[in-house]
Design a protein around this motif. Structure first.
Motif, PDB file in Angstrom:
ATOM      1  N   SER A  65      60.244 -39.700 -20.922  1.00 20.44           N
ATOM      2  CA  SER A  65      59.669 -38.343 -20.888  1.00 20.44           C
ATOM      3  C   SER A  65      59.219 -37.899 -22.281  1.00 20.44           C
ATOM      4  N   ILE A  66      58.568 -38.825 -22.967  1.00 21.62           N
ATOM      5  CA  ILE A  66      57.941 -38.534 -24.266  1.00 21.62           C
ATOM      6  C   ILE A  66      56.432 -38.612 -24.047  1.00 21.62           C
ATOM      7  N   PRO A  67      55.653 -37.630 -24.503  1.00 24.03           N
ATOM      8  CA  PRO A  67      54.207 -37.700 -24.302  1.00 24.03           C
ATOM      9  C   PRO A  67      53.644 -39.031 -24.805  1.00 24.03           C
ATOM     10  N   TYR A  68      52.822 -39.659 -23.987  1.00 26.08           N
ATOM     11  CA  TYR A  68      52.247 -40.949 -24.382  1.00 26.08           C
ATOM     12  C   TYR A  68      51.467 -40.830 -25.690  1.00 26.08           C
ATOM     13  N   LYS A  69      50.752 -39.732 -25.862  1.00 25.07           N
ATOM     14  CA  LYS A  69      49.964 -39.549 -27.086  1.00 25.07           C
ATOM     15  C   LYS A  69      50.861 -39.542 -28.319  1.00 25.07           C
ATOM     16  N   SER A  70      52.062 -38.976 -28.195  1.00 25.18           N
ATOM     17  CA  SER A  70      52.994 -38.954 -29.333  1.00 25.18           C
ATOM     18  C   SER A  70      53.444 -40.361 -29.693  1.00 25.18           C
ATOM     19  N   ILE A  71      53.654 -41.195 -28.667  1.00 26.05           N
ATOM     20  CA  ILE A  71      54.050 -42.591 -28.915  1.00 26.05           C
ATOM     21  C   ILE A  71      52.884 -43.349 -29.539  1.00 26.05           C
ATOM     22  N   LYS A  72      51.695 -43.187 -28.961  1.00 28.38           N
ATOM     23  CA  LYS A  72      50.505 -43.916 -29.431  1.00 28.38           C
ATOM     24  C   LYS A  72      50.152 -43.550 -30.866  1.00 28.38           C
ATOM     25  N   ASP A  73      50.226 -42.254 -31.208  1.00 29.83           N
ATOM     26  CA  ASP A  73      49.823 -41.782 -32.536  1.00 29.83           C
ATOM     27  C   ASP A  73      50.979 -41.747 -33.530  1.00 29.83           C
ATOM     28  N   ASP A  74      52.154 -42.236 -33.086  1.00 26.25           N
ATOM     29  CA  ASP A  74      53.355 -42.227 -33.937  1.00 26.25           C
ATOM     30  C   ASP A  74      53.661 -40.825 -34.457  1.00 26.25           C
ATOM     31  N   LYS A  75      53.680 -39.862 -33.517  1.00 23.04           N
ATOM     32  CA  LYS A  75      53.978 -38.479 -33.884  1.00 23.04           C
ATOM     33  C   LYS A  75      55.152 -37.945 -33.071  1.00 23.04           C
ATOM     34  N   MET A  76      56.126 -38.809 -32.831  1.00 19.01           N
ATOM     35  CA  MET A  76      57.312 -38.398 -32.094  1.00 19.01           C
ATOM     36  C   MET A  76      58.231 -37.556 -32.974  1.00 19.01           C
TER      37      MET A  76
END
Length: 326
Positions: free
Chosen positions: A113-124
């Motif tokens: 339940s982490i936004p995919y965009k946050s994972i892709k852009d390394d902005k978790m």
């Protein structure tokens, strides 16, 4: 019954005999089904409403799922693979668009339940990053009980052929992997090893025939993802209608061979986008050779690649039992 060797690229055996000669096998299966029902059930999508309609996709069947571009069709297929893995089914995912890194990120988003965009852009966030590290560690250590049941092929479109799938199935069998589902993402980008000169509409029909031969030979259900025609996509989105089987892009030729045709679309796309890529989608069985047709409504959270069945009073919980705790 008799098994006659017949060497072709896809089907090496023709099962032949008078119908009465198959009686012993049919009678045995009838009795054995009472004791081992799961052995004979079709492929369950994990969406109870649709599984009730189909009774499970037949093991030698081919299904097409049509959707507009960027319609979360890959997320739907990934969820079906995920649900199948929870039932112990090993899947082969043949992707001629998208990389293994993309799919890893999508699976992580779905589970954590982490936004995919946050994972892709390394902005978790620090908390999200901590959870992601524990997740990838569980995969590395072989504790993840889902991803070890999905074999992923990142395939250039120029070599995305039924012949390659046949080769992969053979090698996986030699490795001791009993494949119970094949997903092609997506069908529209496939080609063939045939040297016969064909127009595009003929080519898609030829590829569908080869895939149906594979499904029949191996007794494995196939799910083919594809787009709908541009005009049909616009009409479906504007009128909030499901797509007809003949809305399939490029050619209706595959329809003469496949067993199921599904329409997949977001309901009220304007509201869906306004609500942060969250809302509802319809999975409609528009054509079936083995069951009645019907429709189910699913809850979709696009940011997290999560697709769940709508339950009375809420939605189903996000899958969380994928990691074995020592």
């Amino acid at each position: 019954s008799t098994l006659f060797p017949y060497t072709t690229l896809f089907r090496s055996v023709i099962r032949s005999g008078q119908l009465n000669e198959f009686a012993d096998e049919i009678a045995f299966e009838f009795t054995d089904r009472k004791v081992n029902p799961k052995k004979y059930e079709g492929l369950m999508t994990g969406f109870a409403g649709m599984d009730e309609i189909t009774g499970g996709l037949v093991k030698s069947g081919v299904a097409i799922i049509m959707a507009p571009p960027k319609g979360f069709k890959s997320a739907l297929a990934m969820t079906i693979c995920y649900n199948a893995a929870k039932r112990g089914v090993y899947s082969y995912y043949h992707a001629n668009e998208g990389t293994y890194k993309l799919f890893y990120g999508r699976f992580a988003a779905m589970e954590l339940s982490i936004p995919y965009k946050s994972i892709k852009d390394d902005k978790m966030t620090p908390m999200e990053e901590s959870r992601w590290k524990l997740w990838i560690q569980s995969v590395q250590e072989g504790k993840h009980q889902i991803l070890n049941k999905i074999y992923f092929d990142e395939v250039p479109p120029a070599v995305s052929t039924p012949a390659l799938i046949a080769e992969r199935l053979k090698k996986l069998k030699e490795m001791g992997k009993e494949v119970g589902l094949v997903v092609v993402d997506h069908f529209g980008r496939m080609t063939t090893t045939s040297t016969k000169v064909m127009q595009d509409w003929q080519l898609k029909g030829h590829i569908a025939e080869e895939i149906c031969s594979l499904a029949l030979e191996h007794r494995i259900p196939f799910i083919l993802l594809t787009h709908v025609k541009n005009e049909a996509a616009k009409e479906g989105i504007n009128n909030n209608d499901d797509f007809d089987a003949y809305d399939i892009e490029r050619s209706g030729q595959p329809l003469k061979d496949v067993d199921y045709v599904f329409s997949w679309k977001i309901e009220n796309e304007t509201d869906f986008k306004r609500n942060g890529m969250q809302g509802y989608a319809r999975l409609a069985l528009m054509m079936s050779r083995h069951s009645e047709t019907g429709t189910v409504t699913l809850n979709i959270k696009g940011k997290y690649m999560q697709i769940q069945e709508v339950q009375l009073g809420g939605t189903a919980a996000v899958p969380s039992a994928a990691i074995a705790i020592p």
